[in-house]
Motif scaffolding. Structure first.
Motif, PDB file in Angstrom:
ATOM      1  N   LEU A 176       0.825  -1.205   0.000  1.00 15.46           N
ATOM      2  CA  LEU A 176       0.000   0.000   0.000  1.00 15.46           C
ATOM      3  C   LEU A 176       0.860   1.257   0.000  1.00 15.46           C
ATOM      4  CD1 LEU A 176      -2.903  -0.935   2.466  1.00 15.46           C
ATOM      5  CD2 LEU A 176      -2.944  -0.879  -0.035  1.00 15.46           C
ATOM      6  N   GLY A 177       1.948   1.251   0.770  1.00 18.80           N
ATOM      7  CA  GLY A 177       2.839   2.409   0.798  1.00 18.80           C
ATOM      8  C   GLY A 177       3.536   2.635  -0.525  1.00 18.80           C
ATOM      9  N   LEU A 178       3.969   1.542  -1.169  1.00 20.97           N
ATOM     10  CA  LEU A 178       4.622   1.662  -2.473  1.00 20.97           C
ATOM     11  C   LEU A 178       3.674   2.230  -3.518  1.00 20.97           C
ATOM     12  CD1 LEU A 178       6.606  -1.717  -2.586  1.00 20.97           C
ATOM     13  CD2 LEU A 178       7.603   0.574  -2.475  1.00 20.97           C
ATOM     14  N   LEU A 179       2.468   1.689  -3.569  1.00 28.10           N
ATOM     15  CA  LEU A 179       1.499   2.150  -4.560  1.00 28.10           C
ATOM     16  C   LEU A 179       1.053   3.581  -4.270  1.00 28.10           C
ATOM     17  CD1 LEU A 179      -0.703  -1.057  -4.931  1.00 28.10           C
ATOM     18  CD2 LEU A 179       0.976  -0.174  -6.553  1.00 28.10           C
ATOM     19  N   SER A 180       0.806   3.880  -3.007  1.00 34.91           N
ATOM     20  CA  SER A 180       0.352   5.218  -2.642  1.00 34.91           C
ATOM     21  C   SER A 180       1.409   6.267  -2.957  1.00 34.91           C
ATOM     22  CB  SER A 180       0.003   5.251  -1.153  1.00 34.91           C
ATOM     23  OG  SER A 180      -0.449   6.524  -0.776  1.00 34.91           O
ATOM     24  N   GLY A 181       2.674   5.953  -2.657  1.00 29.32           N
ATOM     25  CA  GLY A 181       3.733   6.926  -2.893  1.00 29.32           C
ATOM     26  C   GLY A 181       4.090   7.088  -4.349  1.00 29.32           C
ATOM     27  N   TYR A 182       4.068   6.003  -5.118  1.00 29.72           N
ATOM     28  CA  TYR A 182       4.512   6.086  -6.514  1.00 29.72           C
ATOM     29  C   TYR A 182       3.391   6.508  -7.460  1.00 29.72           C
ATOM     30  CZ  TYR A 182       6.809   4.956 -10.905  1.00 29.72           C
ATOM     31  OH  TYR A 182       7.358   5.035 -12.161  1.00 29.72           O
ATOM     32  N   ILE A 183       2.202   5.931  -7.280  1.00 27.29           N
ATOM     33  CA  ILE A 183       1.091   6.257  -8.176  1.00 27.29           C
ATOM     34  C   ILE A 183       0.518   7.628  -7.867  1.00 27.29           C
ATOM     35  CG2 ILE A 183      -1.232   5.582  -8.891  1.00 27.29           C
ATOM     36  CD1 ILE A 183      -0.453   2.695  -8.414  1.00 27.29           C
ATOM     37  N   GLY A 184       0.344   7.902  -6.556  1.00 30.82           N
ATOM     38  CA  GLY A 184      -0.190   9.198  -6.152  1.00 30.82           C
ATOM     39  C   GLY A 184      -1.646   9.376  -6.569  1.00 30.82           C
ATOM     40  N   GLY A 185      -2.029  10.608  -6.793  1.00 34.01           N
ATOM     41  CA  GLY A 185      -3.379  10.893  -7.267  1.00 34.01           C
ATOM     42  C   GLY A 185      -4.461  10.542  -6.267  1.00 34.01           C
ATOM     43  N   ARG A 186      -5.598  10.090  -6.788  1.00 36.52           N
ATOM     44  CA  ARG A 186      -6.750   9.788  -5.941  1.00 36.52           C
ATOM     45  C   ARG A 186      -6.487   8.623  -4.998  1.00 36.52           C
ATOM     46  NH1 ARG A 186     -11.963  10.287 -10.093  1.00 36.52           N
ATOM     47  NH2 ARG A 186     -11.691  12.533 -10.577  1.00 36.52           N
ATOM     48  N   PHE A 187      -5.736   7.646  -5.499  1.00 40.77           N
ATOM     49  CA  PHE A 187      -5.439   6.493  -4.640  1.00 40.77           C
ATOM     50  C   PHE A 187      -4.644   6.937  -3.420  1.00 40.77           C
ATOM     51  CE2 PHE A 187      -2.707   2.939  -3.357  1.00 40.77           C
ATOM     52  CZ  PHE A 187      -3.674   1.978  -3.097  1.00 40.77           C
TER      53      PHE A 187
ATOM     54  N   SER B 258       1.174   2.830  10.298  1.00 36.31           N
ATOM     55  CA  SER B 258       2.535   3.343  10.454  1.00 36.31           C
ATOM     56  C   SER B 258       3.458   2.806   9.363  1.00 36.31           C
ATOM     57  CB  SER B 258       3.073   2.979  11.842  1.00 36.31           C
ATOM     58  OG  SER B 258       3.007   1.584  12.062  1.00 36.31           O
ATOM     59  N   TYR B 259       3.282   1.543   8.980  1.00 35.73           N
ATOM     60  CA  TYR B 259       4.120   0.960   7.932  1.00 35.73           C
ATOM     61  C   TYR B 259       3.821   1.601   6.577  1.00 35.73           C
ATOM     62  CZ  TYR B 259       5.429  -2.580  11.335  1.00 35.73           C
ATOM     63  OH  TYR B 259       5.919  -3.226  12.443  1.00 35.73           O
ATOM     64  N   THR B 260       2.551   1.800   6.285  1.00 36.73           N
ATOM     65  CA  THR B 260       2.178   2.421   5.018  1.00 36.73           C
ATOM     66  C   THR B 260       2.725   3.836   4.911  1.00 36.73           C
ATOM     67  OG1 THR B 260       0.155   1.098   4.893  1.00 36.73           O
ATOM     68  CG2 THR B 260       0.227   3.098   3.565  1.00 36.73           C
ATOM     69  N   ARG B 261       2.637   4.587   5.983  1.00 38.31           N
ATOM     70  CA  ARG B 261       3.102   5.973   5.947  1.00 38.31           C
ATOM     71  C   ARG B 261       4.622   6.057   5.817  1.00 38.31           C
ATOM     72  NH1 ARG B 261      -0.790   9.792   7.717  1.00 38.31           N
ATOM     73  NH2 ARG B 261       0.886  11.205   8.348  1.00 38.31           N
ATOM     74  N   VAL B 262       5.334   5.154   6.516  1.00 40.00           N
ATOM     75  CA  VAL B 262       6.797   5.151   6.417  1.00 40.00           C
ATOM     76  C   VAL B 262       7.235   4.809   4.995  1.00 40.00           C
ATOM     77  CG1 VAL B 262       8.876   3.888   7.107  1.00 40.00           C
ATOM     78  CG2 VAL B 262       7.281   4.680   8.844  1.00 40.00           C
TER      79      VAL B 262
END
Length: 286
Positions: A106-117, A162-166
Motif C-alpha cells: 500500500l505504501g509503495l502504490l500510494s507513494g509512486y502512483i499518487g493521485g486519488r489512490f 505506520s508501515y504504510t506511511r513510512v
C-alpha cells in the motif's frame, strides 16, 4: 578481549562496522534467542500440563514439582508461562508479518502512483490516527468479540498505518531521483520500477520499524488479553495470566510478577535489537 569481540562481530555481522556496534544490541539478540528457544522446546521441558487444575495444590509455593508454584486453580505457573509464550509470541509474529505484507504494497502504490489512490489511503490513515492505537484496538476487539483471532484483526487494523506511511514517505523522496527517472526513460514498467528500484529502498527502514514495533505489539496483545478481549480461560497467555493474578497481587504478587517480567524481557530485547539495527542500517529516527 577487544580483539576477540571484534572477531566475533566480523564473523556474525560482516557487513557492519565493528566500531559502531552496540554491545546492548547483542545482549538483546541473545535474550530474544533464549526466549524463542524456550518457546520452541517448551512442550518438551514443562513439568506439568498447563491446563490441568489441581485444587489440592492451589497457590502452592515453588517446589521440584512446581518450579514457580501454582496459581489459584492449582496449575503450574512455570508450565503456563512457557506454553503461554507460544501464544503471545506466535500472535505477535503473525500480526507483525501481516502488517508488513499490507503496509509495504500500500505504501509503495500510494507513494509512486499518487493521485486519488494516494489521497484515499492517506485520508483513511488520518482517520485511524485520530484515536490512540490502544483505544482503537480496544474498540475494534470489543466490537468483534473476545477471541484470539479477533484480537489479531484488531491489532492489524491499527498497526498497518505506520508501515504504510513510512514506506510512502520513502517512495515520495525516491521517485523523483535520477535513477528512477532513468528507469522511466528506459521504458521500465511501473511494476519493474516498484519491485526492482523502490522496494529495496524500503526494506531496511521497515525491518527496523518492525523490530521496534514487536515490543509495542506484545504490549497491546497482552493488555487486550488482560482486559479479557484476547485469550480465554483456560488457555495460557501472558496478558491473561496477569489478569488471573490480579486479585492475589497483595498476598501472592508472584502471580503477576512472573508474566510481567516475561513481557518486560521480550520487549526490552526487541527494543535493544531495533536500536542496534537502526544504527547499523543508518536509518533515520522514526
Amino acid at each position: 578481549m577487544k580483539t576477540a569481540y571484534a572477531l566475533l562481530m566480523r564473523s556474525f555481522f560482516p557487513r557492519f562496522k565493528v566500531k559502531r556496534y552496540k554491545p546492548l544490541a547483542l545482549i538483546g539478540f541473545i535474550g530474544l534467542a533464549v526466549i524463542i528457544l524456550l518457546t520452541i522446546i517448551g512442550p518438551f521441558i514443562v513439568p506439568n500440563d498447563p491446563l490441568t487444575a489441581n485444587m489440592a495444590e492451589r497457590l502452592a509455593a515453588p517446589s521440584l514439582s512446581y518450579p514457580l508454584g501454582t496459581d489459584h486453580m492449582g496449575r503450574c505457573i512455570f508450565s503456563r508461562l512457557i506454553i503461554g509464550s507460544q501464544t503471545t509470541l506466535g500472535i505477535t509474529a503473525i500480526v507483525v508479518a501481516t502488517v508488513i505484507l499490507i503496509g509495504i504494497p500500500l505504501g509503495l502504490l500510494s507513494g509512486y502512483i499518487g493521485g486519488r489512490f494516494d489521497s484515499f489511503m492517506m485520508r483513511m490513515a488520518d482517520g485511524f490516527i485520530a484515536l490512540p492505537e490502544f483505544i482503537l484496538a480496544i474498540a475494534i476487539a470489543g466490537f468483534l468479540g473476545p477471541s484470539l483471532f479477533n484480537l489479531m484483526i484488531a491489532v492489524v487494523l491499527v498497526k498497518w498505518i505506520s508501515y504504510t506511511r513510512v514506506v510512502r514517505s520513502i517512495v515520495l523522496s525516491e521517485r523523483e531521483k535520477e535513477y528512477i527517472l532513468a528507469a522511466r526513460v528506459g521504458g521500465s514498467s511501473t511494476w519493474k520500477i516498484i519491485t526492482k528500484h523502490l522496494l529495496p529502498q524500503v526494506i531496511s527502514p521497515v525491518l527496523v520499524l518492525a523490530t521496534l514495533d514487536i515490543g509495542k505489539v506484545i504490549l497491546i496483545i497482552s493488555s487486550l488479553s488482560y482486559l479479557g478481549l484476547g485469550a480465554q480461560p483456560p488457555d495460557p497467555e501472558w496478558g491473561a495470566m496477569l489478569n488471573d493474578g490480579r486479585p492475589y497481587f497483595q498476598t501472592i504478587p508472584e502471580l503477576m510478577i512472573y508474566p510481567g517480567m516475561a513481557i518486560f524481557l521480550v520487549v526490552l530485547s526487541c527494543n535493544l535489537i531495533g536500536e542496534g539495527l537502526r544504527d547499523k542500517l543508518d536509518v533515520k529516527s522514526m
